[in-house]
Design a protein around this motif. Structure first.
Motif, PDB file in Angstrom:
ATOM      1  N   SER A 146     -46.538  44.892 -42.164  1.00 19.60           N
ATOM      2  CA  SER A 146     -45.863  46.057 -42.750  1.00 19.60           C
ATOM      3  C   SER A 146     -44.437  46.186 -42.218  1.00 19.60           C
ATOM      4  O   SER A 146     -43.568  46.750 -42.888  1.00 19.60           O
ATOM      5  N   ASP A 147     -44.188  45.655 -40.987  1.00 21.19           N
ATOM      6  CA  ASP A 147     -42.834  45.682 -40.436  1.00 21.19           C
ATOM      7  C   ASP A 147     -41.878  44.823 -41.266  1.00 21.19           C
ATOM      8  O   ASP A 147     -40.668  45.034 -41.251  1.00 21.19           O
ATOM      9  N   THR A 181     -48.808  44.540 -38.622  1.00 18.17           N
ATOM     10  CA  THR A 181     -47.664  43.707 -38.259  1.00 18.17           C
ATOM     11  C   THR A 181     -46.836  43.334 -39.474  1.00 18.17           C
ATOM     12  O   THR A 181     -45.603  43.416 -39.469  1.00 18.17           O
ATOM     13  N   VAL A 197     -34.142  47.894 -36.468  1.00 16.93           N
ATOM     14  CA  VAL A 197     -35.356  48.691 -36.319  1.00 16.93           C
ATOM     15  C   VAL A 197     -36.380  47.848 -35.572  1.00 16.93           C
ATOM     16  O   VAL A 197     -36.603  46.686 -35.924  1.00 16.93           O
ATOM     17  N   GLY A 212     -40.039  46.571 -34.329  1.00 17.80           N
ATOM     18  CA  GLY A 212     -41.352  46.464 -34.938  1.00 17.80           C
ATOM     19  C   GLY A 212     -42.324  47.479 -34.361  1.00 17.80           C
ATOM     20  O   GLY A 212     -42.288  47.774 -33.159  1.00 17.80           O
ATOM     21  N   SER A 213     -43.201  48.005 -35.198  1.00 16.22           N
ATOM     22  CA  SER A 213     -44.147  49.014 -34.741  1.00 16.22           C
ATOM     23  C   SER A 213     -45.277  48.407 -33.922  1.00 16.22           C
ATOM     24  O   SER A 213     -45.860  49.076 -33.070  1.00 16.22           O
ATOM     25  N   THR A 267     -32.233  40.902 -45.560  1.00 17.09           N
ATOM     26  CA  THR A 267     -32.948  41.232 -44.329  1.00 17.09           C
ATOM     27  C   THR A 267     -32.653  40.194 -43.255  1.00 17.09           C
ATOM     28  O   THR A 267     -32.599  38.992 -43.534  1.00 17.09           O
ATOM     29  N   ASP A 280     -45.172  44.669 -32.737  1.00 15.25           N
ATOM     30  CA  ASP A 280     -44.530  43.722 -31.824  1.00 15.25           C
ATOM     31  C   ASP A 280     -43.191  44.307 -31.376  1.00 15.25           C
ATOM     32  O   ASP A 280     -42.245  44.413 -32.162  1.00 15.25           O
ATOM     33  N   LYS A 281     -43.116  44.682 -30.108  1.00 13.86           N
ATOM     34  CA  LYS A 281     -41.911  45.343 -29.598  1.00 13.86           C
ATOM     35  C   LYS A 281     -40.778  44.368 -29.297  1.00 13.86           C
ATOM     36  O   LYS A 281     -39.704  44.786 -28.881  1.00 13.86           O
ATOM     37  N   GLN A 290     -36.393  37.686 -33.285  1.00 16.89           N
ATOM     38  CA  GLN A 290     -37.552  37.627 -32.393  1.00 16.89           C
ATOM     39  C   GLN A 290     -37.078  37.224 -31.003  1.00 16.89           C
ATOM     40  O   GLN A 290     -36.343  36.249 -30.844  1.00 16.89           O
TER      41      GLN A 290
END
Length: 408
Positions: A298-299, A296, A64, A66-67, A81, A69-70, A85
């Motif tokens: 929250s991702d 950030t 998925v 990041g909302s 998890t 940081d793309k 990056q």
């Protein structure tokens, strides 16, 4: 991990043609050009094409994006998890499961030609030391490099980056200095602020005068280098035992600029005891960046209620909480409407902090040595020798003792 010839993995959508390169000319079709099927180095679309290919592969693999940081991708499997990056062709990854990490490495190696670099120790000029008690990030090697580059290696060390009495202005009557060298010094220092918040204010202040640098500006920049000579090993310590409570500090030297009377705003955000974001900028309106930090985080599955924003101005808190703006406060209408809006939404909680405990103070003005070093320490800026001494005294558990003793 590092992707070999990463750009060549990208597929371009647009029609792109290149002339026949030397050594690859066609003896029959001298007047024709080549049509590209894949991206090449130097092509404007190359980086975008490579990112599109990698993103498509990761999303198909269950990641998925990041909302905020793309370039951040996360994979959740069971209770574990995996975090990935991306920086062009360099990829940092880690997770809560060794099996998940190994599986990702094998999956990437099958899809692309990779070089597995092992545990993260050096990245984009950052040096990283990892242990069970935490992670220490610093730029000692880069610091020594720029000291040598600008002939400041033998300079007299200074204990602070700027004198508390320094007040810079345009100094139009002052002697001009080499603009190219001055900009080079500022650029080198700006890169260093990525891990050295203690020089953030001084560097940003000097950066305002790059268009027409004078001797007075150059002297202040040289003092920053002399401070680095005194503290080349300083970096940020991130304790593994730190909590996940998010706090923000905000401060401003109202109308402190001697040229345009604008304010310098300083903000910093801490996740537990770890400094994760900071800024020092001259602006008419200060929009706190902790909301961006909240989004950030929250991702990563971290959720926060009201974030305490600590400010040392009781009048600022009163105006932000007051539902009615009086005529005398119209000039600060926009900023405090912003604060009030998020206060009413429950995003933030405005908390008063005494000026001596205002961590953001270090980002708004030059300070005396005692105040500067105290705030620097509270921000988590320290040296690995200090960590080592703390281990010896038993202030940090002994897991790091052998590891750091080897560094000594």
């Amino acid at each position: 991990m590092d992707v070999k010839s990463a750009i060549l993995n990208g597929f371009i959508v647009e029609e792109v043609y290149v002339r026949q390169p030397p050594g690859f000319e066609s003896a029959i079709f001298l007047d024709r050009v080549y049509k590209l099927r894949k991206a090449l180095y130097g092509l404007k679309q190359a980086s975008r094409a490579w990112y599109a290919r990698l993103k498509s592969f990761l999303l198909k693999s269950g990641f998925v994006m990041g909302s905020i940081d793309k370039t951040l991708f996360l994979l959740s499997r069971g209770g574990d998890t995996l975090i990935v990056q991306i920086y062009v062709d360099d990829i940092i990854f880690g997770g809560s499961s060794h099996a998940l990490v190994s599986s990702f490495a094998e999956q990437m190696s099958r899809e692309f030609e990779m070089s597995l670099m092992g545990e993260l120790q050096f990245f984009l000029g950052l040096q990283i030391k990892q242990g069970l008690e935490g992670t220490f990030v610093y730029q000692a090697k880069y610091t020594r490099y720029i000291l040598k580059k600008f002939n400041m290696g033998d300079s007299k060390p200074m204990t602070t980056p700027m004198s508390a009495n320094t007040a810079l202005d345009a100094d139009e009557d002052g002697e001009a200095v080499d603009q190219k060298k001055f900009r080079g010094m500022i650029g080198s220092l700006l890169y260093l602020t990525a891990i050295r918040p203690d020089i953030q204010f001084a560097v940003c202040l000097c950066a305002h005068y790059q268009a027409s640098p004078r001797t007075s500006h150059h002297q202040v920049v040289k003092r920053i280098f002399r401070y680095l000579k005194f503290t080349p090993e300083l970096g940020l310590w991130y304790s593994s035992g730190s909590s996940f409570s998010l706090r923000g500090f905000s401060d401003a030297d109202h109308a402190g600029c001697r040229i345009d009377r604008k304010s310098t705003s300083g903000t910093c955000q801490l996740l537990g005891t770890s400094l994760v974001s900071w800024s020092s900028r001259k602006q008419a309106i200060a929009a706190p960046s902790f909301l961006w930090m909240k989004a950030t985080l929250s991702d990563f599955g971290l959720r926060f209620g009201r974030i305490p924003l600590l400010v040392d101005s009781t009048s600022a808190i009163s105006v932000a909480k007051n539902p009615v703006l009086h005529s005398r406060t119209k000039h600060i209408d926009v900023r405090f409407q912003f604060l009030r809006d998020h206060y009413e939404k429950g995003d933030i909680d405005l908390v008063h902090v005494v000026s001596t405990n205002q961590l953001a103070d270090i980002f708004t003005k030059p300070l005396e040595f005692d105040a500067f070093t105290r705030l620097r320490g509270e921000l988590g800026v320290t040296g690995w020798r200090c960590v080592y001494n703390a281990l010896i005294k038993g202030e940090i558990e002994s897991q790091w003792t052998v590891f750091i003793a080897l560094l000594v």
